[in-house]
Design a protein around this motif. Structure first.
Motif, mmCIF file in Angstrom:
data_model
loop_
_atom_site.group_PDB
_atom_site.id
_atom_site.type_symbol
_atom_site.label_atom_id
_atom_site.label_comp_id
_atom_site.label_asym_id
_atom_site.label_seq_id
_atom_site.Cartn_x
_atom_site.Cartn_y
_atom_site.Cartn_z
ATOM 1 N N ALA A 182 45.342 46.422 36.519
ATOM 2 C CA ALA A 182 45.870 45.116 36.910
ATOM 3 C C ALA A 182 47.379 45.060 36.732
ATOM 4 O O ALA A 182 48.104 44.503 37.560
ATOM 5 N N ARG A 183 47.890 45.658 35.655
ATOM 6 C CA ARG A 183 49.332 45.652 35.401
ATOM 7 C C ARG A 183 50.067 46.493 36.454
ATOM 8 O O ARG A 183 51.104 46.103 36.972
ATOM 9 N N PHE A 184 49.529 47.664 36.762
ATOM 10 C CA PHE A 184 50.181 48.521 37.750
ATOM 11 C C PHE A 184 50.108 47.902 39.144
ATOM 12 O O PHE A 184 51.048 48.030 39.937
ATOM 13 N N ALA A 185 49.005 47.261 39.459
ATOM 14 C CA ALA A 185 48.878 46.618 40.770
ATOM 15 C C ALA A 185 49.951 45.554 40.948
ATOM 16 O O ALA A 185 50.529 45.405 42.037
ATOM 17 N N LEU B 171 46.747 37.579 23.947
ATOM 18 C CA LEU B 171 45.301 37.749 24.072
ATOM 19 C C LEU B 171 44.696 36.763 25.050
ATOM 20 O O LEU B 171 43.566 36.964 25.515
ATOM 21 N N ARG B 172 45.415 35.709 25.355
ATOM 22 C CA ARG B 172 44.854 34.619 26.149
ATOM 23 C C ARG B 172 45.420 34.518 27.562
ATOM 24 O O ARG B 172 44.784 33.924 28.438
ATOM 25 N N PHE B 173 46.606 35.038 27.803
ATOM 26 C CA PHE B 173 47.171 34.922 29.145
ATOM 27 C C PHE B 173 46.250 35.554 30.174
ATOM 28 O O PHE B 173 45.768 36.673 29.998
ATOM 29 N N ARG B 174 46.023 34.863 31.281
ATOM 30 C CA ARG B 174 45.118 35.316 32.338
ATOM 31 C C ARG B 174 45.850 36.260 33.279
ATOM 32 O O ARG B 174 46.276 35.890 34.369
ATOM 33 N N SER C 166 40.923 39.445 35.296
ATOM 34 C CA SER C 166 39.692 38.650 35.278
ATOM 35 C C SER C 166 39.164 38.510 33.850
ATOM 36 O O SER C 166 39.509 39.302 32.959
ATOM 37 N N ILE C 167 38.303 37.527 33.643
ATOM 38 C CA ILE C 167 37.722 37.327 32.311
ATOM 39 C C ILE C 167 36.917 38.539 31.852
ATOM 40 O O ILE C 167 37.079 38.983 30.704
ATOM 41 N N PRO C 168 36.053 39.127 32.689
ATOM 42 C CA PRO C 168 35.322 40.313 32.220
ATOM 43 C C PRO C 168 36.241 41.456 31.794
ATOM 44 O O PRO C 168 35.984 42.126 30.792
ATOM 45 N N VAL C 169 37.335 41.677 32.536
ATOM 46 C CA VAL C 169 38.282 42.729 32.171
ATOM 47 C C VAL C 169 38.953 42.386 30.846
ATOM 48 O O VAL C 169 39.127 43.249 29.971
ATOM 49 N N MET C 170 39.307 41.117 30.657
ATOM 50 C CA MET C 170 39.968 40.717 29.420
ATOM 51 C C MET C 170 39.020 40.830 28.238
ATOM 52 O O MET C 170 39.437 41.211 27.134
ATOM 53 N N ASP D 135 35.883 32.068 23.190
ATOM 54 C CA ASP D 135 36.389 31.056 24.121
ATOM 55 C C ASP D 135 36.292 31.548 25.567
ATOM 56 O O ASP D 135 35.907 30.785 26.469
ATOM 57 N N LEU D 136 36.628 32.813 25.792
ATOM 58 C CA LEU D 136 36.555 33.361 27.149
ATOM 59 C C LEU D 136 35.109 33.495 27.617
ATOM 60 O O LEU D 136 34.792 33.211 28.781
ATOM 61 N N ALA D 137 34.237 33.937 26.736
ATOM 62 C CA ALA D 137 32.830 34.140 27.101
ATOM 63 C C ALA D 137 32.189 32.834 27.563
ATOM 64 O O ALA D 137 31.332 32.839 28.453
ATOM 65 N N GLN D 138 32.629 31.728 26.987
ATOM 66 C CA GLN D 138 32.073 30.429 27.379
ATOM 67 C C GLN D 138 32.474 30.032 28.794
ATOM 68 O O GLN D 138 31.853 29.162 29.399
ATOM 69 N N GLN D 139 33.505 30.690 29.321
ATOM 70 C CA GLN D 139 33.972 30.354 30.660
ATOM 71 C C GLN D 139 33.344 31.222 31.739
ATOM 72 O O GLN D 139 33.605 31.037 32.917
ATOM 73 N N LEU D 140 32.529 32.195 31.332
ATOM 74 C CA LEU D 140 31.816 32.998 32.319
ATOM 75 C C LEU D 140 30.723 32.186 32.961
ATOM 76 O O LEU D 140 30.075 31.351 32.294
ATOM 77 N N PRO D 141 30.461 32.373 34.247
ATOM 78 C CA PRO D 141 29.370 31.639 34.896
ATOM 79 C C PRO D 141 28.027 32.011 34.284
ATOM 80 O O PRO D 141 27.796 33.180 33.914
ATOM 81 N N GLU D 142 27.171 31.054 34.138
ATOM 82 C CA GLU D 142 25.860 31.311 33.567
ATOM 83 C C GLU D 142 25.021 32.127 34.534
ATOM 84 O O GLU D 142 25.036 31.900 35.742
#
Length: 305
Positions: A151-154, A196-199, A202-206, A296-303
């Protein structure tokens, strides 16, 4: 945003009026411009009289003399010839070379792609025994997963319009991480909770990235500190930087990499790092902050259905 070197695509934005490294480079450029002005005035020439025979805009002379534009080698050669001061050319060119070493623009560094930069950094890694790294917005390159690095290189390739060698670049960054298993190397990382929090992916990658932080922090030669949001700072986290032993400081901005090696610069950045490290949390306390972010991030994943 992060730049293509150590961390960001590898870097982050630097508040210009507060960035010591940028200030020092700018001061050196101003000093070079002042010396060129002195040579013009000693020759009895106005800016216009110097510019016209060289087919320059008068504004170019003004920009160079006021430190707003870095002269090229050809500019200095033409300037000294026009002012009859060619005996000063070697000293002026040496000053220019020092400037170019201190400030290496990404477009020049990365014109062959991102992977060669990783190879150059790997050579520096081999020479360094103690790495001290502070980052306030991104995960340092040494600690990145391949997905986070991608993601950083892209971002770098897109923003800087670089040749797309992203697969090779990711491979190079991952290969550099072999250095963790060298017993003669020591690492001290200090990160803010914001990093640790900056988006920036994606959430799964983070989530995978945060899990890797916990894993790497258990290595015997790795010290990982996290500065939580509730922490009272003694030194402001203006920008990220890397200290290589007591020899060099590397700072990255959107446009350039700054290599600092003056004793006063090394002393300053070492002092700032110590202040930041002193207020960071380590061990279980650091893991608790990372775990809090993971939850906190895990709670934002779609169920899952």
């Amino acid at each position: 945003m992060t730049l293509p070197g150590t961390t960001r695509y590898g870097g982050m934005t630097l508040p210009r009026n507060k960035a010591t490294n940028v200030s020092n480079v700018h001061e050196a450029q101003v000093a070079l411009g002042k010396r060129l002005r002195e040579l013009r005035e000693q020759a009895g020439l106005t800016g216009k009289q110097l510019a016209e025979p060289l087919s320059w805009q008068t504004s170019k002379v003004s920009k160079i003399e006021n430190g707003h534009q870095k002269p090229s080698v050809a500019d200095i050669e033409a300037w000294t010839k026009a002012t009859g001061s060619e005996d000063q050319k070697p000293a002026l060119l040496a000053s220019l070379q020092t400037l170019e070493i201190q400030q290496a623009e990404w477009q020049r560094i990365l014109r062959g792609g991102v992977r060669p930069r990783q190879n150059a950094l790997a050579e520096l890694d081999q020479k360094t025994r103690l790495f001290r790294v502070f980052e306030s917005t991104v995960i340092p390159g040494f600690l990145q997963t391949s997905e986070y690095a991608r993601a950083r290189f892209a971002e770098a390739i897109r923003v800087l319009k670089l040749p797309n060698d992203i697969n090779d670049a990711v491979e190079g960054r991952m290969k550099r991480q072999d250095i963790f298993y060298r017993p003669d190397k020591r690492f001290h990382f200090v990160l803010t909770e914001a990093a640790l929090r900056f988006r920036l992916c994606s959430i799964p990658v983070m989530l995978g990235q945060l899990d890797r932080l916990v894993s790497l922090s258990s290595l015997p030669n790795v010290k990982l500190g996290i500065i939580g949001f509730e922490t009272q700072y003694t030194a402001s986290p203006w920008h990220g930087f890397w200290l290589y032993d007591e020899d060099k400081v590397l700072v990255e901005t959107y446009s350039a990499a700054f290599n600092l090696a003056q004793p006063q610069e090394l002393e300053l950045y070492s002092s700032i790092f110590n202040e930041l490290a002193a207020v960071a949390s380590y061990g279980r306390s650091a893991t608790a902050i990372i775990t809090r972010v993971i939850n906190d991030l895990a709670q934002q994943l779609p169920e899952e259905e």
